[in-house]
Motif scaffolding. Structure first.
Motif, PDB file in Angstrom:
ATOM      1  N   GLY A  52      -0.987   4.059  -6.580  1.00  0.00           N
ATOM      2  CA  GLY A  52      -1.018   4.543  -5.208  1.00  0.00           C
ATOM      3  C   GLY A  52      -1.388   6.011  -5.166  1.00  0.00           C
ATOM      4  N   SER A  53      -1.877   6.461  -4.022  1.00  0.00           N
ATOM      5  CA  SER A  53      -2.395   7.831  -3.908  1.00  0.00           C
ATOM      6  C   SER A  53      -1.277   8.866  -3.986  1.00  0.00           C
ATOM      7  CB  SER A  53      -3.188   7.993  -2.612  1.00  0.00           C
ATOM      8  OG  SER A  53      -2.386   7.710  -1.501  1.00  0.00           O
ATOM      9  N   GLY A  54      -1.610  10.008  -4.570  1.00  0.00           N
ATOM     10  CA  GLY A  54      -0.616  11.006  -4.900  1.00  0.00           C
ATOM     11  C   GLY A  54       0.087  11.656  -3.723  1.00  0.00           C
ATOM     12  N   ASP A  55      -0.557  11.699  -2.544  1.00  0.00           N
ATOM     13  CA  ASP A  55       0.086  12.342  -1.396  1.00  0.00           C
ATOM     14  C   ASP A  55       1.434  11.691  -1.078  1.00  0.00           C
ATOM     15  OD1 ASP A  55      -2.334  10.502  -0.561  1.00  0.00           O
ATOM     16  OD2 ASP A  55      -0.774  10.194   0.928  1.00  0.00           O
ATOM     17  N   ALA A  56       1.483  10.365  -1.159  1.00  0.00           N
ATOM     18  CA  ALA A  56       2.728   9.656  -0.863  1.00  0.00           C
ATOM     19  C   ALA A  56       3.771   9.920  -1.938  1.00  0.00           C
ATOM     20  CB  ALA A  56       2.454   8.162  -0.732  1.00  0.00           C
ATOM     21  N   GLN A  59       8.837  12.556  -3.739  1.00  0.00           N
ATOM     22  CA  GLN A  59       9.601  13.463  -4.593  1.00  0.00           C
ATOM     23  C   GLN A  59      10.321  14.517  -3.756  1.00  0.00           C
ATOM     24  OE1 GLN A  59       9.050  16.892  -5.424  1.00  0.00           O
ATOM     25  NE2 GLN A  59      10.695  16.921  -6.951  1.00  0.00           N
ATOM     26  N   ALA A  60       9.629  15.043  -2.742  1.00  0.00           N
ATOM     27  CA  ALA A  60      10.235  16.064  -1.882  1.00  0.00           C
ATOM     28  C   ALA A  60      11.448  15.513  -1.140  1.00  0.00           C
ATOM     29  CB  ALA A  60       9.201  16.589  -0.884  1.00  0.00           C
ATOM     30  N   GLU A  61      11.437  14.212  -0.839  1.00  0.00           N
ATOM     31  CA  GLU A  61      12.541  13.588  -0.119  1.00  0.00           C
ATOM     32  C   GLU A  61      13.597  12.984  -1.053  1.00  0.00           C
ATOM     33  OE1 GLU A  61      11.059  10.808   2.747  1.00  0.00           O
ATOM     34  OE2 GLU A  61       9.803  12.290   3.761  1.00  0.00           O
ATOM     35  N   GLY A  62      13.420  13.181  -2.356  1.00  0.00           N
ATOM     36  CA  GLY A  62      14.405  12.688  -3.306  1.00  0.00           C
ATOM     37  C   GLY A  62      14.353  11.196  -3.546  1.00  0.00           C
ATOM     38  N   LEU A  63      13.218  10.575  -3.239  1.00  0.00           N
ATOM     39  CA  LEU A  63      13.097   9.121  -3.403  1.00  0.00           C
ATOM     40  C   LEU A  63      12.677   8.736  -4.814  1.00  0.00           C
ATOM     41  CD1 LEU A  63      11.225   8.338  -0.053  1.00  0.00           C
ATOM     42  CD2 LEU A  63      13.679   8.127  -0.519  1.00  0.00           C
ATOM     43  N   VAL A  64      12.012   9.654  -5.518  1.00  0.00           N
ATOM     44  CA  VAL A  64      11.622   9.406  -6.903  1.00  0.00           C
ATOM     45  C   VAL A  64      12.133  10.543  -7.771  1.00  0.00           C
ATOM     46  CG1 VAL A  64       9.578   8.063  -6.281  1.00  0.00           C
ATOM     47  CG2 VAL A  64       9.360  10.525  -6.655  1.00  0.00           C
ATOM     48  N   GLU A  65      12.333  10.229  -9.036  1.00  0.00           N
ATOM     49  CA  GLU A  65      12.912  11.171 -10.003  1.00  0.00           C
ATOM     50  C   GLU A  65      11.847  11.554 -11.018  1.00  0.00           C
ATOM     51  OE1 GLU A  65      16.099  10.828 -13.715  1.00  0.00           O
ATOM     52  OE2 GLU A  65      16.233   9.434 -12.017  1.00  0.00           O
ATOM     53  N   PHE A  66      11.571  12.833 -11.153  1.00  0.00           N
ATOM     54  CA  PHE A  66      10.548  13.255 -12.098  1.00  0.00           C
ATOM     55  C   PHE A  66      11.122  13.401 -13.504  1.00  0.00           C
ATOM     56  CE2 PHE A  66       8.281  16.513 -14.507  1.00  0.00           C
ATOM     57  CZ  PHE A  66       7.015  15.957 -14.514  1.00  0.00           C
ATOM     58  N   PHE A  67      10.369  12.928 -14.484  1.00  0.00           N
ATOM     59  CA  PHE A  67      10.654  13.225 -15.884  1.00  0.00           C
ATOM     60  C   PHE A  67       9.331  13.231 -16.636  1.00  0.00           C
ATOM     61  CE2 PHE A  67      10.325   8.660 -16.035  1.00  0.00           C
ATOM     62  CZ  PHE A  67       9.895   8.351 -17.325  1.00  0.00           C
ATOM     63  N   ARG A  68       9.308  13.895 -17.775  1.00  0.00           N
ATOM     64  CA  ARG A  68       8.096  13.928 -18.586  1.00  0.00           C
ATOM     65  C   ARG A  68       8.154  12.797 -19.610  1.00  0.00           C
ATOM     66  NH1 ARG A  68       9.236  19.203 -17.492  1.00  0.00           N
ATOM     67  NH2 ARG A  68       7.569  20.381 -16.469  1.00  0.00           N
ATOM     68  N   SER A 101       0.835  -1.198   0.000  1.00  0.00           N
ATOM     69  CA  SER A 101       0.000   0.000   0.000  1.00  0.00           C
ATOM     70  C   SER A 101       0.870   1.249   0.000  1.00  0.00           C
ATOM     71  CB  SER A 101      -0.920   0.001   1.215  1.00  0.00           C
ATOM     72  OG  SER A 101      -1.836  -1.079   1.149  1.00  0.00           O
ATOM     73  N   SER A 102       0.271   2.396  -0.316  1.00  0.00           N
ATOM     74  CA  SER A 102       1.046   3.619  -0.524  1.00  0.00           C
ATOM     75  C   SER A 102       1.949   3.970   0.655  1.00  0.00           C
ATOM     76  CB  SER A 102       0.099   4.785  -0.815  1.00  0.00           C
ATOM     77  OG  SER A 102      -0.663   4.541  -1.965  1.00  0.00           O
ATOM     78  N   GLY A 103       1.381   3.940   1.874  1.00  0.00           N
ATOM     79  CA  GLY A 103       2.179   4.297   3.045  1.00  0.00           C
ATOM     80  C   GLY A 103       3.310   3.326   3.284  1.00  0.00           C
ATOM     81  N   ALA A 104       3.034   2.038   3.114  1.00  0.00           N
ATOM     82  CA  ALA A 104       4.065   1.020   3.301  1.00  0.00           C
ATOM     83  C   ALA A 104       5.131   1.120   2.208  1.00  0.00           C
ATOM     84  CB  ALA A 104       3.436  -0.364   3.309  1.00  0.00           C
ATOM     85  N   ALA A 105       4.702   1.456   0.976  1.00  0.00           N
ATOM     86  CA  ALA A 105       5.661   1.618  -0.120  1.00  0.00           C
ATOM     87  C   ALA A 105       6.594   2.791   0.156  1.00  0.00           C
ATOM     88  CB  ALA A 105       4.921   1.834  -1.430  1.00  0.00           C
ATOM     89  N   LEU A 106       6.043   3.891   0.654  1.00  0.00           N
ATOM     90  CA  LEU A 106       6.865   5.053   0.984  1.00  0.00           C
ATOM     91  C   LEU A 106       7.886   4.693   2.066  1.00  0.00           C
ATOM     92  CD1 LEU A 106       7.468   8.087   0.730  1.00  0.00           C
ATOM     93  CD2 LEU A 106       5.636   8.514   2.388  1.00  0.00           C
ATOM     94  N   ALA A 107       7.455   3.958   3.081  1.00  0.00           N
ATOM     95  CA  ALA A 107       8.378   3.541   4.144  1.00  0.00           C
ATOM     96  C   ALA A 107       9.483   2.647   3.586  1.00  0.00           C
ATOM     97  CB  ALA A 107       7.600   2.815   5.241  1.00  0.00           C
ATOM     98  N   ARG A 108       9.123   1.760   2.675  1.00  0.00           N
ATOM     99  CA  ARG A 108      10.115   0.859   2.071  1.00  0.00           C
ATOM    100  C   ARG A 108      11.144   1.646   1.266  1.00  0.00           C
ATOM    101  NH1 ARG A 108       9.855  -4.728   0.746  1.00  0.00           N
ATOM    102  NH2 ARG A 108      11.782  -5.279  -0.338  1.00  0.00           N
TER     103      ARG A 108
END
Length: 292
Positions: free
Chosen positions: A83-87, A92-101, A60-67
């Motif tokens: 998963g829901s966008g809040d996570a 992204q703010a914590e640098g865990l995912v990389e944005f690209f178009r 789930s979203s929260g568990a995925a973010l923790a992982r």
């Protein structure tokens, strides 16, 4: 005794984090997948037909973010799917995912793409509310609630199932929805009242609608797509969009920062946004609005 205690702590830690994904390698993409497991299985089956294998761990979203936080220094995943966008926003703010178009960016629904531009890629959207088992309510002589505020009425004590906001993006969206509608002070008071009526908290956002369908709860807070999927499978429930207002999600997909198979991860994202592949969601438990 010390060794036994250490092993016990290790087992508890593994249970929280979930099983490790299969080792990534050439010709492989590894996914942390947050929607209905049937959708995760479908993308594994269909994307593998492109010649690149896909393994996933369903969280789930929260568990995925923790992982992802736990693995920040040594990522094992390439893509976070659904998963829901809040996570995703936090990731992204914590640098865990990389944005690209991605290649399809200009073809995505602007009302979904514009709000998340620079943060993550929209995959689908859905509205929030609750599933209702009218038979249970009728047996208890209770009316069908049509607002969030009614969920705080003591007459519904023990009859509500809610996803835990610590592990589920669905649960977090419920909290933010109520606070945005009623304001911080009144919103938290309502959340306290609803808490007193909760018979069961679940780890996943889809589980409350399942419990309601089984008759283990009369009211299950979920996204509409989860309720509709239960209805399609024959469960005797219906969806209520609260009259006092409700929230919605922009479900996401994102490339993990430091992905071991970055190129394959980008290929998967482009593939997932193609219209024929976005149909895999509605066909497999995610009856939501696709972003393309």
């Amino acid at each position: 005794m010390k060794r036994t205690g250490a092993l016990l702590l290790l087992a508890i830690g593994l249970a929280i984090l979930g099983p490790p994904p299969a080792r990534a390698g050439e010709g492989k993409v590894v996914v942390v997948c947050s929607p209905d497991p049937a959708w995760c299985e479908a993308i594994k089956r269909e994307f593998s037909k492109t010649g690149t294998g896909l393994d996933f761990v369903r969280l789930s979203s929260g568990a995925a973010l923790a992982r992802l936080r736990a693995e920040k220094a040594n990522p094992t995943f390439d893509v976070w799917f659904g998963g829901s966008g809040d996570a995703f926003w936090v990731a992204q703010a914590e640098g865990l995912v990389e944005f690209f178009r991605p290649n399809a960016w200009s073809k995505l629904r602007p009302q979904l793409a514009k709000p998340v531009d620079g943060h993550y890629i929209p995959l689908y959207s859905g509205i929030h509310g609750f599933g209702i088992n009218e038979k249970i309510l009728q047996e208890k002589g209770l009316p069908v609630p049509t607002t969030w505020k009614e969920l705080g009425d003591p007459k519904f004590k023990g009859l509500i199932a809610v996803p835990n906001p610590h592990t589920s993006g669905t649960g977090y969206v419920m909290m933010t929805t109520i606070i945005q509608i009623y304001g911080e002070e009144a919103g938290f008071e309502l959340l306290k009242a609803i808490h007193r009526n909760v018979g069961q908290y679940t780890r996943s956002g889809g589980d409350p609608s399942l419990l309601t369908g089984r008759g283990e709860a009369a009211i299950g807070v979920s996204f509409a797509n989860d309720v509709v999927e239960r209805i399609r499978k024959g469960f005797p429930i219906r969806f209520v969009a609260p009259k006092d207002g409700t929230g919605y999600e922009i479900g996401g997909i994102a490339l993990i920062t430091g992905a071991p198979n970055r190129a394959n991860g980008m290929r998967l994202i482009d593939w997932a946004l193609e219209p024929e592949n976005q149909r895999l969601g509605p066909q497999n438990g995610e009856v939501s609005i696709p972003s393309h």
